[in-house]
Scaffold this motif. Structure first.
Motif, PDB file in Angstrom:
ATOM      1  N   UNK A 204       7.860  -2.895 -13.621  1.00  0.00           N
ATOM      2  CA  UNK A 204       8.603  -3.986 -13.365  1.00  0.00           C
ATOM      3  C   UNK A 204       7.891  -5.019 -14.442  1.00  0.00           C
ATOM      4  N   UNK A 205       6.332  -4.585 -14.861  1.00  0.00           N
ATOM      5  CA  UNK A 205       5.647  -5.535 -15.785  1.00  0.00           C
ATOM      6  C   UNK A 205       6.115  -5.493 -17.137  1.00  0.00           C
TER       7      UNK A 205
ATOM      8  N   UNK B 131      -6.284  -3.344  -9.757  1.00  0.00           N
ATOM      9  CA  UNK B 131      -5.326  -3.281 -10.903  1.00  0.00           C
ATOM     10  C   UNK B 131      -5.341  -2.939 -12.455  1.00  0.00           C
ATOM     11  N   UNK B 132      -6.225  -3.360 -12.364  1.00  0.00           N
ATOM     12  CA  UNK B 132      -7.306  -3.525 -14.220  1.00  0.00           C
ATOM     13  C   UNK B 132      -6.556  -2.100 -14.701  1.00  0.00           C
ATOM     14  N   UNK B 133      -6.700  -0.952 -14.086  1.00  0.00           N
ATOM     15  CA  UNK B 133      -6.371   0.306 -14.421  1.00  0.00           C
ATOM     16  C   UNK B 133      -4.665  -0.028 -15.309  1.00  0.00           C
ATOM     17  N   UNK B 134      -4.388   0.216 -13.950  1.00  0.00           N
ATOM     18  CA  UNK B 134      -2.613  -0.751 -14.026  1.00  0.00           C
ATOM     19  C   UNK B 134      -2.069  -1.465 -15.572  1.00  0.00           C
TER      20      UNK B 134
ATOM     21  N   UNK C 235       0.894  -0.641   0.309  1.00  0.00           N
ATOM     22  CA  UNK C 235      -0.141   0.093  -0.377  1.00  0.00           C
ATOM     23  C   UNK C 235       0.887   1.137   0.452  1.00  0.00           C
ATOM     24  N   UNK C 236       1.842   1.672   0.784  1.00  0.00           N
ATOM     25  CA  UNK C 236       3.414   2.906   1.172  1.00  0.00           C
ATOM     26  C   UNK C 236       3.773   2.854  -0.356  1.00  0.00           C
ATOM     27  N   UNK C 237       3.650   2.010  -0.923  1.00  0.00           N
ATOM     28  CA  UNK C 237       4.592   2.163  -2.299  1.00  0.00           C
ATOM     29  C   UNK C 237       3.139   2.101  -3.688  1.00  0.00           C
ATOM     30  N   UNK C 238       2.245   1.967  -3.652  1.00  0.00           N
ATOM     31  CA  UNK C 238       1.355   2.078  -4.536  1.00  0.00           C
ATOM     32  C   UNK C 238       1.456   3.365  -5.303  1.00  0.00           C
ATOM     33  N   UNK C 239       1.169   3.423  -6.761  1.00  0.00           N
ATOM     34  CA  UNK C 239       0.331   5.604  -7.161  1.00  0.00           C
ATOM     35  C   UNK C 239       1.773   5.681  -7.787  1.00  0.00           C
ATOM     36  N   UNK C 240       3.201   4.832  -7.736  1.00  0.00           N
ATOM     37  CA  UNK C 240       5.101   5.581  -7.818  1.00  0.00           C
ATOM     38  C   UNK C 240       5.528   4.823  -9.381  1.00  0.00           C
TER      39      UNK C 240
END
Length: 67
Positions: free
Chosen positions: A21-22, A45-48, A10-15
């Motif tokens: 990585x993908x 995760x769909x938007x990513x 959670x604390x690393x999301x939206x970065x």
């Protein structure tokens, strides 16, 4: 290629971590002849995945690799 269990704390999301990585994984597998990738996605995760070219296809998200 089948991708499973991509998770960002959670604390690393939206970065952009999961996207980078993908993208790296897809570049590597594509260079070895992989023609497509598919995965199951959570709603979160769909938007990513859509941002990097995956589309919904019969319950999976799929991306055709470059030929």
């Amino acid at each position: 290629m089948y991708v499973t269990n991509v998770y960002t704390k959670l604390e690393y999301r939206k970065q952009g971590i999961a996207s980078r990585l993908l993208a790296y994984i897809m570049d590597e597998t594509e260079s070895k002849g992989c023609k497509f990738a598919r995965l199951h996605s959570s709603d979160q995760g769909r938007g990513t995945y859509e941002k990097i070219g995956f589309v919904n296809a019969a319950g999976f998200m799929v991306k055709k690799m470059k030929e």
